[in-house]
Scaffold this active site. Structure first.
Site, PDB file in Angstrom:
ATOM      1  N   ASP A  66      19.376  65.684  14.189  1.00  0.00           N
ATOM      2  CA  ASP A  66      19.335  66.850  13.200  1.00  0.00           C
ATOM      3  C   ASP A  66      18.454  66.379  11.988  1.00  0.00           C
ATOM      4  O   ASP A  66      19.381  66.155  10.917  1.00  0.00           O
ATOM      5  CB  ASP A  66      20.762  67.237  12.824  1.00  0.00           C
ATOM      6  CG  ASP A  66      20.813  68.736  11.974  1.00  0.00           C
ATOM      7  OD1 ASP A  66      19.501  68.778  11.426  1.00  0.00           O
ATOM      8  OD2 ASP A  66      21.862  69.453  11.886  1.00  0.00           O
ATOM      9  N   SER A  68      19.154  68.410   8.658  1.00  0.00           N
ATOM     10  CA  SER A  68      20.338  68.019   7.649  1.00  0.00           C
ATOM     11  C   SER A  68      20.315  66.871   6.899  1.00  0.00           C
ATOM     12  O   SER A  68      20.730  66.420   6.103  1.00  0.00           O
ATOM     13  CB  SER A  68      21.704  67.651   8.971  1.00  0.00           C
ATOM     14  OG  SER A  68      21.941  69.150   9.149  1.00  0.00           O
ATOM     15  N   TYR A  82      23.466  79.880  10.567  1.00  0.00           N
ATOM     16  CA  TYR A  82      22.237  80.215   9.742  1.00  0.00           C
ATOM     17  C   TYR A  82      22.690  81.530   9.072  1.00  0.00           C
ATOM     18  O   TYR A  82      23.383  82.370   9.665  1.00  0.00           O
ATOM     19  CB  TYR A  82      21.131  80.382  10.157  1.00  0.00           C
ATOM     20  CG  TYR A  82      20.468  78.926  10.703  1.00  0.00           C
ATOM     21  CD1 TYR A  82      20.140  78.142   9.522  1.00  0.00           C
ATOM     22  CD2 TYR A  82      20.123  78.611  11.886  1.00  0.00           C
ATOM     23  CE1 TYR A  82      19.416  77.032   9.942  1.00  0.00           C
ATOM     24  CE2 TYR A  82      19.462  77.395  12.083  1.00  0.00           C
ATOM     25  CZ  TYR A  82      19.165  76.467  11.058  1.00  0.00           C
ATOM     26  OH  TYR A  82      18.570  75.425  11.497  1.00  0.00           O
TER      27      TYR A  82
HETATM   28  P1  NAD Z   1      19.576  76.674   5.257  1.00  0.00           P
HETATM   29  O1  NAD Z   1      18.819  75.602   4.693  1.00  0.00           O
HETATM   30  O2  NAD Z   1      18.919  77.647   6.320  1.00  0.00           O
HETATM   31  O3  NAD Z   1      19.944  77.647   4.061  1.00  0.00           O
HETATM   32  C1  NAD Z   1      20.980  77.045   3.106  1.00  0.00           C
HETATM   33  C2  NAD Z   1      22.058  78.140   2.678  1.00  0.00           C
HETATM   34  O4  NAD Z   1      21.396  78.984   2.020  1.00  0.00           O
HETATM   35  C3  NAD Z   1      22.865  78.627   3.912  1.00  0.00           C
HETATM   36  O5  NAD Z   1      24.039  78.009   3.540  1.00  0.00           O
HETATM   37  C4  NAD Z   1      22.794  79.891   3.758  1.00  0.00           C
HETATM   38  O6  NAD Z   1      23.835  80.729   4.090  1.00  0.00           O
HETATM   39  C5  NAD Z   1      22.254  80.411   2.499  1.00  0.00           C
HETATM   40  N1  NAD Z   1      21.555  81.566   1.958  1.00  0.00           N
HETATM   41  C6  NAD Z   1      20.533  82.223   2.859  1.00  0.00           C
HETATM   42  N2  NAD Z   1      20.561  83.442   2.151  1.00  0.00           N
HETATM   43  C7  NAD Z   1      21.137  83.288   1.145  1.00  0.00           C
HETATM   44  C8  NAD Z   1      21.435  84.489  -0.103  1.00  0.00           C
HETATM   45  N3  NAD Z   1      20.850  85.507   0.087  1.00  0.00           N
HETATM   46  N4  NAD Z   1      22.468  84.140  -0.620  1.00  0.00           N
HETATM   47  C9  NAD Z   1      22.810  83.141  -0.811  1.00  0.00           C
HETATM   48  N5  NAD Z   1      22.835  82.075   0.285  1.00  0.00           N
HETATM   49  C10 NAD Z   1      21.916  82.290   1.025  1.00  0.00           C
HETATM   50  O7  NAD Z   1      20.657  76.050   6.049  1.00  0.00           O
HETATM   51  P2  NAD Z   1      21.394  74.832   6.462  1.00  0.00           P
HETATM   52  O8  NAD Z   1      21.740  73.930   5.233  1.00  0.00           O
HETATM   53  O9  NAD Z   1      20.221  74.081   7.215  1.00  0.00           O
HETATM   54  O10 NAD Z   1      22.754  75.106   7.158  1.00  0.00           O
HETATM   55  C11 NAD Z   1      23.051  76.496   7.676  1.00  0.00           C
HETATM   56  C12 NAD Z   1      24.179  76.498   8.485  1.00  0.00           C
HETATM   57  O11 NAD Z   1      24.229  75.526   9.591  1.00  0.00           O
HETATM   58  C13 NAD Z   1      25.358  75.945   7.811  1.00  0.00           C
HETATM   59  O12 NAD Z   1      26.721  76.613   8.030  1.00  0.00           O
HETATM   60  C14 NAD Z   1      25.601  74.362   8.266  1.00  0.00           C
HETATM   61  O13 NAD Z   1      27.009  74.067   8.195  1.00  0.00           O
HETATM   62  C15 NAD Z   1      25.121  74.764   9.702  1.00  0.00           C
HETATM   63  N6  NAD Z   1      24.912  73.286  10.231  1.00  0.00           N
HETATM   64  C16 NAD Z   1      25.340  73.189  11.584  1.00  0.00           C
HETATM   65  C17 NAD Z   1      25.226  71.870  12.063  1.00  0.00           C
HETATM   66  C18 NAD Z   1      25.575  71.471  13.402  1.00  0.00           C
HETATM   67  O14 NAD Z   1      24.965  70.701  14.069  1.00  0.00           O
HETATM   68  N7  NAD Z   1      26.350  72.429  14.164  1.00  0.00           N
HETATM   69  C19 NAD Z   1      24.187  71.098  11.417  1.00  0.00           C
HETATM   70  C20 NAD Z   1      23.596  71.577  10.336  1.00  0.00           C
HETATM   71  C21 NAD Z   1      24.085  72.584   9.664  1.00  0.00           C
END
Ligand code: NAD
Length: 377
Positions: free
Chosen positions: A130, A133, A227
């Protein structure tokens, strides 16, 4: 399998896709690894480190490219390099296929197989790969350090003989990987932190880091794979109103909100910036996708009535040693899926490979990318 790593072409890119530690792993797994002279210099990896790891060093990318099976890169390699690869060669990098679909043309025209690291499904089995991340973790951390350095005040509360200094107030918008790391970093530095996200599930993580979660009632925009999904204009208006109130009390705002394949949501308006004290700082990490702050300009410093707005688009590259290490480990785990006993072997029934391959045999293979490509190109 012949794996090649070139020096990244962009002037502000200090990372390298593969560090010696990982090169050694690939060599041990019966692959041949070739690294362009000086490719790791800015990331703390010398040519001699690569040689010790069993890689070969070359100062001639022109000679390496026609024999490459897999080209590993951080960013999309320049078109001139892509055109020198043999038909069917594999490119693994952050290709931005949803944001810049038009840039996929050289992959199609040169009959290459392109894997985009952004598209790796976020399944448990893919966690070791990932890259998003890994880079978001670094960017979230560095955003707080950047803000701290620019702020005219300290973050922690200080009790001194000259009296008490209150802690700084930091607002983090978007509590995904980067946002949570920013919250953790700001908390470690002693700030009082508030976090906001459109996904209600983020609340627990925000609170567990010792920050207050700002919440919109009855809104949960959790979409596929954790997401966020796009929300209606009425919800966005409420979010902006909530954040404008919070901005008035904040010394520093760090924004990280993104929706994959869409323009980043505008959450910090001109009005919110104007509500902040002079000397406050905003670091907008969504600059590459349009920005979360209405007044942010990618890679520029905007001074709006004494509020400084930064929107660095490649913050992870400013910590090149650790960013390269993490990227390299992720990409090496991915390479293990491309080969068996050192021989190239693509099994497209594997959901990680099928989810991340974008171009194969002169065609776009990912449905979402295909749609965006048709719309925009
Ligand atoms: P991202 O970079 O796409 O977005 C960052 C954050 O912006 C997210 O938390 C999203 O909810 C938020 N966001 C989007 N629109 C918004 C709005 N209008 N107002 C406020 N916030 C808003 O996301 P990310 O950091 O890559 O991670 C997204 C999700 O994926 C998280 O829940 C994370 O825990 C999860 N995740 C899972 C794994 C896995 O392996 N299972 C790995 C990494 C992340």
């Amino acid at each position: 399998m012949q794996v090649v790593v070139l020096k990244e072409s962009s002037a502000d890119e200090f990372r390298v896709a593969l560090v010696p530690e990982s090169a050694k792993k690939l060599v041990t797994a019966e692959n041949k690894v070739f690294v362009e002279t000086g490719a790791g210099d800015l990331a703390g990896a010398t040519d001699s480190d690569y040689k010790q790891a069993g890689a070969e060093i070359s100062d001639s990318p022109e000679e390496l490219l026609p024999n490459t099976d897999v080209l590993l890169a951080i960013n999309r390699p320049p078109d001139a390099s892509l055109s020198k690869l043999k038909k069917g060669a594999i490119v693994v990098a952050l290709l931005r296929p949803l944001d810049e679909p038009e840039k996929l043309r050289p992959f199609i025209e040169n009959n290459l197989t392109a894997f985009s690291l952004e598209m790796i499904p976020r399944a448990t089995r893919a966690q070791a790969m990932d890259v998003l991340s890994s880079m978001a973790t670094i960017a979230g951390y560095k955003a707080v350090l950047l803000a701290t350095e620019k702020l005219p005040r300290m973050l922690p509360m200080m009790t001194t003989a000259a009296g008490t200094i209150p802690p700084a107030k930091v607002l983090i918008v978007g509590a995904g990987v980067a946002g949570l790391q920013a919250i953790a970093t700001a908390r470690r530095l002693g700030a009082v932190v508030e976090g906001f996200d459109i996904r209600a599930a983020a609340g627990e993580a925000v609170r567990s880091l010792g920050a207050k979660f700002l919440e919109l009632e009855n809104v949960n925009a959790e979409g596929e794979g954790g997401y966020a999904k796009e929300v209606g204009e009425d919800v966005m208006e409420n979010a902006r109103e909530l954040l404008t109130k919070a901005a008035a009390n904040a010394d520093c705002i760090i924004t990280t909100a993104q929706i994959p394949g869409r323009r980043a949501p505008v959450l910090i308006t001109r009005e919110a910036v104007e509500a902040m004290k002079s000397g406050s700082v905003i670091v907008d990490l969504a600059g590459a996708n349009g920005g979360n702050c209405e007044l942010a300009k990618p890679n520029e410093i905007v001074n709006h009535n004494g509020v400084f707005i930064y929107a660095p688009t490649n913050l992870a590259a400013t910590i090149p040693v650790h960013a390269s290490q993490l990227f390299s480990r992720n990409v090496t785990a991915f390479c293990n899926l491309l080969a068996k006993d050192g021989e190239l072997s693509l099994d497209f029934s594997d959901d990680i490979l099928s989810g991340s391959y974008i171009v194969h045999q002169g065609e776009i293979r990912n449905e979402r990318v295909k749609e965006i490509f048709k719309e925009r190109v």
